[in-house]
Design a protein around this motif. Structure first.
Motif, PDB file in Angstrom:
ATOM      1  N   TYR A  19      25.906  24.055  39.028  1.00 14.61           N
ATOM      2  CA  TYR A  19      25.964  23.783  40.378  1.00 14.61           C
ATOM      3  C   TYR A  19      27.140  24.027  41.000  1.00 14.61           C
ATOM      4  O   TYR A  19      27.398  24.527  42.199  1.00 14.61           O
ATOM      5  N   LEU A  20      28.123  23.850  40.393  1.00 17.63           N
ATOM      6  CA  LEU A  20      29.717  23.813  40.879  1.00 17.63           C
ATOM      7  C   LEU A  20      29.861  25.449  40.909  1.00 17.63           C
ATOM      8  O   LEU A  20      30.330  26.126  41.836  1.00 17.63           O
ATOM      9  N   ILE A  21      29.478  26.264  39.889  1.00 19.54           N
ATOM     10  CA  ILE A  21      29.559  27.558  39.912  1.00 19.54           C
ATOM     11  C   ILE A  21      28.755  28.110  41.062  1.00 19.54           C
ATOM     12  O   ILE A  21      29.169  28.937  41.827  1.00 19.54           O
ATOM     13  N   PHE A  22      27.579  27.837  41.224  1.00 19.51           N
ATOM     14  CA  PHE A  22      26.620  28.119  42.394  1.00 19.51           C
ATOM     15  C   PHE A  22      27.613  28.034  43.837  1.00 19.51           C
ATOM     16  O   PHE A  22      27.400  28.739  44.650  1.00 19.51           O
ATOM     17  N   THR A  23      28.030  26.894  43.833  1.00 18.90           N
ATOM     18  CA  THR A  23      28.835  26.263  45.142  1.00 18.90           C
ATOM     19  C   THR A  23      29.941  27.280  45.391  1.00 18.90           C
ATOM     20  O   THR A  23      30.297  27.306  46.585  1.00 18.90           O
ATOM     21  N   VAL A  24      30.621  27.634  44.439  1.00 18.73           N
ATOM     22  CA  VAL A  24      31.883  28.469  44.708  1.00 18.73           C
ATOM     23  C   VAL A  24      31.632  29.845  45.510  1.00 18.73           C
ATOM     24  O   VAL A  24      32.054  29.856  46.194  1.00 18.73           O
ATOM     25  N   PHE A  25      30.367  30.638  44.986  1.00 17.14           N
ATOM     26  CA  PHE A  25      30.214  31.492  45.662  1.00 17.14           C
ATOM     27  C   PHE A  25      29.346  31.645  46.810  1.00 17.14           C
ATOM     28  O   PHE A  25      29.501  32.236  47.890  1.00 17.14           O
ATOM     29  N   MET A  26      28.825  30.401  46.907  1.00 23.72           N
ATOM     30  CA  MET A  26      27.995  29.920  48.281  1.00 23.72           C
ATOM     31  C   MET A  26      29.395  29.492  49.241  1.00 23.72           C
ATOM     32  O   MET A  26      29.038  29.921  50.606  1.00 23.72           O
ATOM     33  N   ILE A  32      31.993  30.956  49.345  1.00 21.70           N
ATOM     34  CA  ILE A  32      32.910  32.350  49.746  1.00 21.70           C
ATOM     35  C   ILE A  32      31.734  32.800  50.899  1.00 21.70           C
ATOM     36  O   ILE A  32      32.299  33.273  51.886  1.00 21.70           O
ATOM     37  N   GLY A  33      30.538  32.795  50.820  1.00 17.77           N
ATOM     38  CA  GLY A  33      29.632  33.276  51.708  1.00 17.77           C
ATOM     39  C   GLY A  33      29.627  32.646  52.899  1.00 17.77           C
ATOM     40  O   GLY A  33      29.432  32.992  54.230  1.00 17.77           O
ATOM     41  N   ALA A  34      29.733  31.277  52.871  1.00 24.11           N
ATOM     42  CA  ALA A  34      29.975  30.364  54.041  1.00 24.11           C
ATOM     43  C   ALA A  34      31.048  30.616  55.284  1.00 24.11           C
ATOM     44  O   ALA A  34      30.964  30.443  56.294  1.00 24.11           O
ATOM     45  N   MET A  35      32.107  31.339  54.296  1.00 21.20           N
ATOM     46  CA  MET A  35      33.288  31.896  55.405  1.00 21.20           C
ATOM     47  C   MET A  35      32.694  32.756  56.362  1.00 21.20           C
ATOM     48  O   MET A  35      33.569  32.829  57.282  1.00 21.20           O
ATOM     49  N   GLU A  36      31.690  33.505  56.253  1.00 25.21           N
ATOM     50  CA  GLU A  36      31.284  34.469  57.348  1.00 25.21           C
ATOM     51  C   GLU A  36      30.243  33.689  58.033  1.00 25.21           C
ATOM     52  O   GLU A  36      29.435  34.430  58.694  1.00 25.21           O
ATOM     53  N   THR A  37      29.709  32.492  58.003  1.00 25.71           N
ATOM     54  CA  THR A  37      28.841  31.644  58.800  1.00 25.71           C
ATOM     55  C   THR A  37      29.689  31.092  59.973  1.00 25.71           C
ATOM     56  O   THR A  37      29.839  31.551  61.013  1.00 25.71           O
TER      57      THR A  37
END
Length: 204
Positions: free
Chosen positions: A117-124, A126-131
């Motif tokens: 889940y840490l791996i998953f959260t890292v790329f999420m 990055i995505g959250a930077m554009e929300t």
């Protein structure tokens, strides 16, 4: 011959972010109280993990999927299933499903789940930077939660990882309460009643 007239009807659903963030806020608030030593035991955390952390976020995921919001559907869905899984894990360790399962518990297996889940959260993150910046902040702190949980499960770092997870949860809770309030009130009033910060604009 009359031509059949085909009409495309699109149903507009309300933004489910508020209920999803409220679910996250509630479960992390209750869970952090146990990690901080304010409360004890897991019995009364399990319902909040299942219903608020799990079902509320899964509901938000389904509604976001209807809105074709891949990011929101993935985030709420993944964390919703996380809380259902962690609640079930607690019940196993408490012997709800029998002594055989309880006696064969290995905390390191949860450590690997937290690592995933840490791996998953890292790329999420990055995505959250554009929300918007508030959502980015929530994901940013969730990274530290999973770092603390993983290290604690692996028995690394003494008492520090447990405290890291505890304080991360309370920060996540406060940010999520604010986010839920912003999602409701901003739409309700038709203006930015509670600011959430503009996207960073780095990747878009």
């Amino acid at each position: 011959m009359d031509k059949e007239e085909v009409k495309m009807v699109k149903i507009k659903n309300s933004d489910p972010s508020a209920i999803g963030l409220f679910g996250l806020a509630m479960v992390t608030l209750v869970a952090s109280s146990q990690k901080l030593g304010i409360t004890s035991g897991l019995s009364f955390i399990i319902p909040w993990a299942m219903f608020l952390g799990g079902i509320a976020q899964l509901y938000a995921s389904i509604e976001d999927a209807k809105r074709e919001n891949t990011f929101g559907a993935t985030a709420f869905g993944a964390y919703g299933f996380f809380w259902l899984a962690i609640g079930t894990s607690w019940m196993i360790s408490m012997g709800v499903f029998g002594e055989v399962l309880a006696e064969s518990v290995d905390p390191k297996q949860l450590g690997f789940a937290f690592l995933g889940y840490l791996i998953f959260t890292v790329f999420m993150t990055i995505g959250a930077m554009e929300t918007h910046k508030l959502l980015f902040s929530i994901f940013f702190v969730i990274n530290f939660l999973f770092i603390g949980l993983a290290l604690d499960s692996f028995g690394i770092g003494g008492d520090f990882p447990h405290k890291l997870a505890a304080y991360s949860e309370i920060i996540i809770s406060l940010l999520s309460f604010y986010g839920a309030g912003a999602a409701v009130l901003n739409e309700h009033f038709g203006k930015e009643f509670l600011p959430v910060g503009k996207p960073f604009g780095i990747f878009k």
